[in-house]
Design a protein around this motif. Structure first.
Motif, PDB file in Angstrom:
ATOM      1  N   ALA A  81     -66.045  56.783  39.103  1.00  0.00           N
ATOM      2  CA  ALA A  81     -66.396  57.743  40.146  1.00  0.00           C
ATOM      3  C   ALA A  81     -66.450  57.050  41.495  1.00  0.00           C
ATOM      4  N   MET A  82     -66.625  57.873  42.550  1.00  0.00           N
ATOM      5  CA  MET A  82     -66.904  57.379  43.888  1.00  0.00           C
ATOM      6  C   MET A  82     -68.414  57.178  44.001  1.00  0.00           C
ATOM      7  N   VAL A  83     -68.833  56.054  44.568  1.00  0.00           N
ATOM      8  CA  VAL A  83     -70.247  55.706  44.609  1.00  0.00           C
ATOM      9  C   VAL A  83     -70.607  55.183  45.989  1.00  0.00           C
ATOM     10  N   GLU A  84     -71.740  55.650  46.519  1.00  0.00           N
ATOM     11  CA  GLU A  84     -72.307  55.087  47.733  1.00  0.00           C
ATOM     12  C   GLU A  84     -73.326  54.032  47.314  1.00  0.00           C
ATOM     13  N   VAL A  85     -73.091  52.782  47.724  1.00  0.00           N
ATOM     14  CA  VAL A  85     -73.922  51.667  47.289  1.00  0.00           C
ATOM     15  C   VAL A  85     -75.009  51.408  48.328  1.00  0.00           C
ATOM     16  N   PRO A  86     -76.293  51.429  47.923  1.00  0.00           N
ATOM     17  CA  PRO A  86     -77.384  51.168  48.868  1.00  0.00           C
ATOM     18  C   PRO A  86     -77.697  49.680  48.954  1.00  0.00           C
ATOM     19  N   CYS A  87     -78.148  49.246  50.119  1.00  0.00           N
ATOM     20  CA  CYS A  87     -78.520  47.856  50.335  1.00  0.00           C
ATOM     21  C   CYS A  87     -80.037  47.715  50.187  1.00  0.00           C
ATOM     22  N   PRO A  88     -80.503  46.702  49.461  1.00  0.00           N
ATOM     23  CA  PRO A  88     -81.943  46.564  49.243  1.00  0.00           C
ATOM     24  C   PRO A  88     -82.687  45.906  50.394  1.00  0.00           C
ATOM     25  N   TYR A  89     -81.959  45.504  51.452  1.00  0.00           N
ATOM     26  CA  TYR A  89     -82.592  44.805  52.564  1.00  0.00           C
ATOM     27  C   TYR A  89     -82.550  45.657  53.832  1.00  0.00           C
ATOM     28  N   GLY A  90     -83.552  45.460  54.671  1.00  0.00           N
ATOM     29  CA  GLY A  90     -83.585  46.116  55.968  1.00  0.00           C
ATOM     30  C   GLY A  90     -83.455  45.080  57.069  1.00  0.00           C
ATOM     31  N   GLY A  91     -82.650  45.365  58.078  1.00  0.00           N
ATOM     32  CA  GLY A  91     -82.442  44.429  59.172  1.00  0.00           C
ATOM     33  C   GLY A  91     -81.141  44.702  59.882  1.00  0.00           C
ATOM     34  N   VAL A  92     -80.536  43.645  60.448  1.00  0.00           N
ATOM     35  CA  VAL A  92     -79.296  43.773  61.207  1.00  0.00           C
ATOM     36  C   VAL A  92     -78.134  43.232  60.371  1.00  0.00           C
ATOM     37  N   VAL A  93     -77.081  44.015  60.264  1.00  0.00           N
ATOM     38  CA  VAL A  93     -75.891  43.572  59.545  1.00  0.00           C
ATOM     39  C   VAL A  93     -75.210  42.485  60.362  1.00  0.00           C
ATOM     40  N   THR A  94     -75.058  41.297  59.758  1.00  0.00           N
ATOM     41  CA  THR A  94     -74.451  40.180  60.470  1.00  0.00           C
ATOM     42  C   THR A  94     -73.017  39.902  60.040  1.00  0.00           C
ATOM     43  N   ALA A  95     -72.613  40.402  58.874  1.00  0.00           N
ATOM     44  CA  ALA A  95     -71.231  40.189  58.434  1.00  0.00           C
ATOM     45  C   ALA A  95     -70.900  41.179  57.341  1.00  0.00           C
ATOM     46  N   ARG A  96     -69.627  41.561  57.291  1.00  0.00           N
ATOM     47  CA  ARG A  96     -69.111  42.377  56.196  1.00  0.00           C
ATOM     48  C   ARG A  96     -67.992  41.591  55.513  1.00  0.00           C
ATOM     49  N   PHE A  97     -67.890  41.747  54.193  1.00  0.00           N
ATOM     50  CA  PHE A  97     -66.904  40.990  53.428  1.00  0.00           C
ATOM     51  C   PHE A  97     -65.939  41.957  52.760  1.00  0.00           C
ATOM     52  N   GLY A  98     -64.700  41.953  53.202  1.00  0.00           N
ATOM     53  CA  GLY A  98     -63.684  42.812  52.599  1.00  0.00           C
ATOM     54  C   GLY A  98     -63.376  44.029  53.439  1.00  0.00           C
ATOM     55  N   ALA A  99     -62.095  44.278  53.637  1.00  0.00           N
ATOM     56  CA  ALA A  99     -61.656  45.455  54.375  1.00  0.00           C
ATOM     57  C   ALA A  99     -61.549  46.654  53.442  1.00  0.00           C
ATOM     58  N   GLU A 100     -61.468  47.833  54.019  1.00  0.00           N
ATOM     59  CA  GLU A 100     -61.292  49.048  53.222  1.00  0.00           C
ATOM     60  C   GLU A 100     -59.977  48.960  52.452  1.00  0.00           C
ATOM     61  N   GLY A 101     -60.035  49.318  51.175  1.00  0.00           N
ATOM     62  CA  GLY A 101     -58.882  49.205  50.312  1.00  0.00           C
ATOM     63  C   GLY A 101     -58.865  47.935  49.481  1.00  0.00           C
ATOM     64  N   THR A 102     -59.825  47.029  49.751  1.00  0.00           N
ATOM     65  CA  THR A 102     -59.905  45.774  49.010  1.00  0.00           C
ATOM     66  C   THR A 102     -60.659  45.988  47.702  1.00  0.00           C
ATOM     67  N   GLU A 103     -60.167  45.376  46.626  1.00  0.00           N
ATOM     68  CA  GLU A 103     -60.869  45.404  45.351  1.00  0.00           C
ATOM     69  C   GLU A 103     -61.773  44.175  45.258  1.00  0.00           C
ATOM     70  N   VAL A 104     -63.038  44.404  44.906  1.00  0.00           N
ATOM     71  CA  VAL A 104     -64.003  43.313  44.811  1.00  0.00           C
ATOM     72  C   VAL A 104     -64.635  43.322  43.425  1.00  0.00           C
ATOM     73  N   PRO A 105     -64.844  42.143  42.836  1.00  0.00           N
ATOM     74  CA  PRO A 105     -65.493  42.081  41.524  1.00  0.00           C
ATOM     75  C   PRO A 105     -67.003  42.169  41.652  1.00  0.00           C
ATOM     76  N   VAL A 106     -67.649  42.518  40.544  1.00  0.00           N
ATOM     77  CA  VAL A 106     -69.106  42.531  40.509  1.00  0.00           C
ATOM     78  C   VAL A 106     -69.621  41.136  40.840  1.00  0.00           C
ATOM     79  N   GLY A 107     -70.620  41.075  41.723  1.00  0.00           N
ATOM     80  CA  GLY A 107     -71.178  39.787  42.134  1.00  0.00           C
ATOM     81  C   GLY A 107     -70.568  39.229  43.392  1.00  0.00           C
ATOM     82  N   ALA A 108     -69.482  39.840  43.901  1.00  0.00           N
ATOM     83  CA  ALA A 108     -68.865  39.362  45.140  1.00  0.00           C
ATOM     84  C   ALA A 108     -69.701  39.816  46.335  1.00  0.00           C
TER      85      ALA A 108
END
Length: 507
Positions: free
Chosen positions: A47-74
């Protein structure tokens, strides 16, 4: 006190899922996020899933562009916990690059400490707790500093081979056949299991005679991805073509000379570029559509299915539904009435509410009916599941079918809503067709198909009349029952459609 940087990784998705594709980023670098705020939308095989982040603060970096496949733990993103302002000085970095002063490691190059637990909240079946740590493969003879390992490269952590190449100043990268770049291979890995993202990748390498121990994985902790295997196959094919054109000898890994023959034909399971496509384009089988393709292929390989069908006069069923909906109560859907008929028929013929355990050579007969129903969405065919359908009335079934259909089309179904069905109802009449011979929803033993209901000439009470006629189809696993049982089930369903009062005996 300086803000601590927390790295949020793709959590364990459950249901045997090993990764997901990034569909849409919901936050930007420099944006302030709250605890458990959805930060990225991913598509899994379920399914399509919206993933929540457990931390609150300022986003300093994103890893992976849209369309990228990422494994669990990445890694997905890093958050400066305690920050309330914008991004760090230096502007907004691109995806995969840390903002200035906000790298995942501390000032001394060591990784920042991470919380052992997230917020504890759960969204659509996925927890936000930290994913289990992976063991890093250590290659003998390659000293790697913690800073080199922790430094992100193209949106991921460097593996040991890349870090050693960077430290030695040898460049560490060689060109790909298509003009890209790949990490240079490191020393031979130690003996033991080679970490591979999925069994499919291992099978792809084995079927093409590729030794996984010769590869350097580009995934987290040296994990070998499908792209690594495909790259190696493309490089081998390019080497063979070059040798064939120049007459130069080709040598294997041990230095022995081998003959470069003609380019091999493209295998059905080969995912490399292959021959040029003159008219058309390639569409990857991944996500939900890829999962459906795998499941249908497995069903056709393993299940000896047979199909029986019958035409039924649905005039009285349509009249009964119209009478129910004229009473001012919540509307009853036709699909809900058909679902109620299915549960009544399965109570009489429980052989069809089962599956075959091929390893144990046993038929598993279920005590409860979890009714799946096929639903077409923009992302492909999905089968949501109505739990304990045998305990629900027509009104309750209508509400649940409506809820699941809406969630399926919006792409918000949880994995639990898409697994565990024991029997499937397929209403292909909505596509304007009369009949079909569907493929069973593996590992189920039966599926009822319903065509369109249209006016047709019909012999009724000794006279020719125009009646509302529907074709009913039952596809079943011939291992669990014979034609007599399947015919009895379908005949009972047709009787309930033609004379809805028959259902009163089971209410």
């Amino acid at each position: 006190m300086a803000a601590q940087v927390r790295e949020f990784r793709l959590p364990d998705l459950g249901e045997g899922l090993t990764g997901a594709e990034i569909v849409r980023w919901m936050v930007e670098v420099g944006e302030v996020v709250a605890v458990d705020q959805p930060v990225v939308e991913v598509e899994t095989a379920k399914a399509m899933v919206e993933v929540p982040c457990p931390y609150g603060g300022v986003v300093t970096a994103r890893f992976g562009a849209e369309g990228t496949e990422v494994p669990v733990g990445a890694p997905l993103l890093t958050v400066a916990v305690g920050e309330t302002g914008g991004a760090a000085a230096g502007g907004t970095p691109a995806d995969g690059a840390s903002a200035a002063g906000a790298s995942p490691g501390g000032a001394d190059g060591t990784p920042a400490a991470e919380d052992t637990e997230g917020s504890g909240n759960v969204l659509v079946g996925y927890g936000t707790a930290r994913a289990p740590a992976r063991r890093r493969r250590v290659r003998p003879g390659v000293p790697v500093s913690a800073a080199a390992v922790a430094e992100p490269v193209n949106g991921r952590a460097r593996d040991a081979g890349e870090a050693a190449a960077a430290a030695g100043g040898a460049g560490g990268r060689v060109p790909e056949p298509d003009g890209g770049a790949r990490p240079e291979r490191g020393p031979e890995p130690a003996e033991g299991p080679v970490p591979v993202i999925s069994p499919l990748v291992r099978r792809l390498a084995r079927s093409n005679g590729l030794d996984l121990r010769e590869l350097t994985g580009s995934g987290p902790d040296g994990l070998i991805l499908r792209a690594d295997v495909e790259y190696a196959l493309r490089a081998a094919a390019a080497q063979g073509r070059t040798a064939a054109a120049t007459g130069a000898p080709v040598r294997d890994g041990g230095g022995a000379e081998v003959h470069a023959g003609p380019e091999p034909a493209v295998r059905e399971d080969q995912t490399g570029p292959g021959p040029a496509v003159r008219d058309g384009h390639r569409i990857p089988l991944k996500g939900i559509r890829g999962a459906v393709a795998d499941k249908l292929s497995r069903s056709r390989r393993e299940i000896p299915e047979a199909t029986v069908w019958v035409d039924a006069d649905a005039t009285e069923l349509m009249r009964a539904r119209a009478a129910m909906n004229a009473a001012g109560e919540p509307k009853i859907s036709l699909l809900a009435l058909l679902a109620r008929i299915c549960t009544a028929a399965l109570a009489r013929h429980p052989e069809l509410n089962s599956a075959v355990d091929t390893q144990a050579r046993e038929i598993v007969r279920y005590d409860r009916v979890h009714l799946g129903f096929a639903t077409q969405t923009d992302r492909g065919l999905v089968v949501p599941v109505v739990r304990d359908a045998h305990t629900r009335g027509a009104e309750d079934l209508t509400a649940e079918l409506s809820r699941l259909t809406g969630a399926a089309r919006a792409g918000t179904l949880a994995p639990a809503d898409l697994t565990g069905s024991t029997f499937t109802l397929n209403n292909y009449g909505v596509f304007g067709v009369d009949g079909s011979t569907p493929i069973l929803n593996h590992p189920e033993a039966a599926m009822l198909g319903v065509g369109r209901i249209v006016p047709r000439p019909w012999a009724h009470e000794g006279e020719l009349a125009l009646r509302q006629v529907v074709q009913l189809t039952l596809t079943f696993d011939h291992r669990v029952c014979d034609g007599g049982t399947a015919g009895g089930f379908l005949r009972y369903v047709a009787d309930c459609v033609e004379r809805p009062a028959v259902l009163l005996r089971t209410l």
